[in-house]
Structure formats: C-alpha cells, structure tokens
Motif scaffolding. Structure first.
Motif, PDB file in Angstrom:
ATOM      1  N   GLU A  35       0.825  -1.204   0.000  1.00 41.15           N
ATOM      2  CA  GLU A  35       0.000   0.000   0.000  1.00 41.15           C
ATOM      3  C   GLU A  35       0.856   1.250   0.000  1.00 41.15           C
ATOM      4  O   GLU A  35       2.072   1.193   0.241  1.00 41.15           O
ATOM      5  N   VAL A  46      -3.983   3.873  -1.051  1.00 40.62           N
ATOM      6  CA  VAL A  46      -3.942   3.103  -2.296  1.00 40.62           C
ATOM      7  C   VAL A  46      -3.244   1.775  -2.032  1.00 40.62           C
ATOM      8  O   VAL A  46      -2.151   1.743  -1.468  1.00 40.62           O
ATOM      9  N   ALA A  48      -2.186  -2.093  -3.880  1.00 38.13           N
ATOM     10  CA  ALA A  48      -1.967  -2.724  -5.176  1.00 38.13           C
ATOM     11  C   ALA A  48      -1.493  -4.150  -4.985  1.00 38.13           C
ATOM     12  O   ALA A  48      -0.945  -4.514  -3.948  1.00 38.13           O
ATOM     13  N   VAL A  90      -5.064  -2.214  -8.795  1.00 40.64           N
ATOM     14  CA  VAL A  90      -4.836  -1.061  -7.923  1.00 40.64           C
ATOM     15  C   VAL A  90      -6.176  -0.631  -7.339  1.00 40.64           C
ATOM     16  O   VAL A  90      -7.154  -0.452  -8.075  1.00 40.64           O
ATOM     17  N   ALA A 159       1.257   1.224  -6.328  1.00 41.43           N
ATOM     18  CA  ALA A 159       0.482   2.006  -5.365  1.00 41.43           C
ATOM     19  C   ALA A 159       1.031   3.420  -5.211  1.00 41.43           C
ATOM     20  O   ALA A 159       0.278   4.401  -5.196  1.00 41.43           O
TER      21      ALA A 159
END
Length: 274
Positions: A35, A46, A48, A90, A159
C-alpha cells in the motif's frame, strides 16, 4: 510419506530469491501486495497487487521499495510492471472511507480487494509487514517485503505512483496545501497550510492534527468532515468491498498473457503435481 525439505532463502540471493524458491516448490503465480499513503493525513489510501512472470521475463532492473526510488525511476518501473505483469490491480480508498471505517480496516480490505481483482489467480501471496487473512490463498507476511520480494516491490511502485498522480491532481483543486510536493504527508509546509487554511475535504479528519485544525477535535470523525466535497471532484468507479460490509473503492486492473513454463513433478508441492 517424507515431508519436503526445508527451503532456505539467503540474503545474497537478491530480490527475486524468495519468489523463485516458491516457484520451484510449485507456486508458479506469486502475488505481492502493498500500500501507499498509510502515514499521510490527506488524500486516499492506495493498495496494489501484482504477479510477475517467472524467469528473466519478470526481472525489472532496479526494482525495490518505491520509497527508495527517485520519481523518474518509479515512473520507469511502473511502466515496466504494467507492461510485463501477468496481472495487476490497484485499489483507491478515499479519505472519507478511511475516516468512516478506520485506517487498518481499510488497508486490509483494500489489499484483499486488490488480490481478489487479479485476473490471474495467485498460488501464493507475499505481503509487506503484516498478514492479510481471508484471501483463501497461502501467504506470508515479510518484514520490509518491498525490499525483499520483487512482486511486493512491484505492488509498492504501482500504489505509490498511482497515489502520487492523484495528489498532483488534487493540488490543482486545492493549491493552498502543496499536495504536489509533500503528497499529503505531514511536513512543516503542510502543517502551516493546515493552520492557515484549515483542512479541505481531501484531508483525513480522523487524524489528530487534522481534527485539531478543523476546530472539532472532540467530535467523531464523520462529524468533523465538511458536508460535501468541493465541486468538480472526479468520480471514481465504485465497487462494493463485499455485500455484508459495504464501502466503495476504485479499481484498475491489468493482465498480460504468458505461456506457463513446464514444471517437473519433482518440483511440485506436496498434495499434487502440476
């Protein structure tokens, strides 16, 4: 029945050693998850996930923890991950969601969603720092995983670059805060801007410094937030995290088809051959 021999991963093996060892054991599709934005007090969280192909096809020069890379190197590696990955995803969690559900809950949910969104099912999952349960796949939490496993580093770059781009766009809407420079993290410039202008709708009102700047520090996070976001806010594709929990995230996925290399029976894991 004899148990498989113990696998030893040596530090000098490099950032691909852990994945290669798992692949030799029969776990061909090793996914990494990470993240960006846990420590920021503004902007989204965010997460991923990425699966790199086996062998030379999956080796990306200079890949490591995104925080150790220059912006130019991150952009280059981001492009290579998108181009080479067997699959990637994502997830973008807005600050309103972080305030409502809590940072750690959102972080785990986003990583689960990123892994579930991969168009190639992972055989094994590596995560950075702490484990993610409820994914239905064997996995391992790796300390400083983005410096130890290439797939985790790939997720870290996905991310980080995604989030940095979002923060640069937010700077155009909220130019008083310098989001394009500090990306929502707590710096002297950001702290001064919070004191002068107060928080904007993209700040996380559940964070102590933002709550204090809002003048409603003792109210619950939802009560601290402005009634509505600024006009012209970009819409993000909404997806339910899962039916019984609610919440929304944005998702972007990618896929690259590669023919799987043959794996001999002597390299398969206990429980069946591949």
């Amino acid at each position: 029945m004899l148990s498989p021999s113990r696998t030893v991963i040596r530090r000098e093996g490099g950032i691909y050693a852990l994945e290669r060892a798992l692949q030799r054991r029969g776990f061909r599709n090793v996914a990494g998850a990470d993240e960006a934005g846990r420590g920021a007090c503004a902007g989204p969280l965010v997460a991923a996930a990425a699966i790199l192909p086996e062998g030379k096809r999956g080796e990306i020069d200079g890949i490591t923890d995104s925080k150790l890379l220059t912006p130019a190197a991150r952009e280059r590696i981001y492009a290579e991950v998108v181009e080479r990955a067997l699959a990637y995803a994502v997830i973008v969690v807005p600050p309103q969601e972080v305030d409502a559900r809590g940072l750690h809950v959102c972080n785990l949910a986003a990583m689960r969603r990123a892994l579930a969104s991969l168009t190639v099912a992972p055989d094994y999952v590596l995560t950075d720092g702490f484990g993610v349960d409820g994914i239905g796949t064997p996995g391992l939490a790796v300390w400083k995983g983005d410096q130890v496993a290439a797939c985790v580093a790939a997720a870290s770059v996905l991310a980080k670059v995604t989030r940095d781009r979002i923060m640069v766009d937010l700077h155009d809407r909220f130019p008083d805060y310098g989001f394009d420079e500090h990306k929502g993290y707590i710096t002297g410039v950001h702290t001064d801007a919070l004191r002068k202008h107060g928080p904007c709708p993209e700040h996380r009102f559940s964070y102590v410094n933002v709550a204090a700047a809002s003048g409603r520090g003792h109210a619950p996070p939802r009560a601290r937030r402005p009634r509505s976001a600024a006009p012209g806010a970009p819409e993000v594709e909404a997806l339910a995290l899962w039916p019984d929990e609610g919440g929304t995230v944005g998702v972007a996925t990618g896929q690259r088809a590669w023919p799987p290399p043959p794996v001999g029976e002597d390299e398969a894991m206990e429980g069946g051959t591949r």
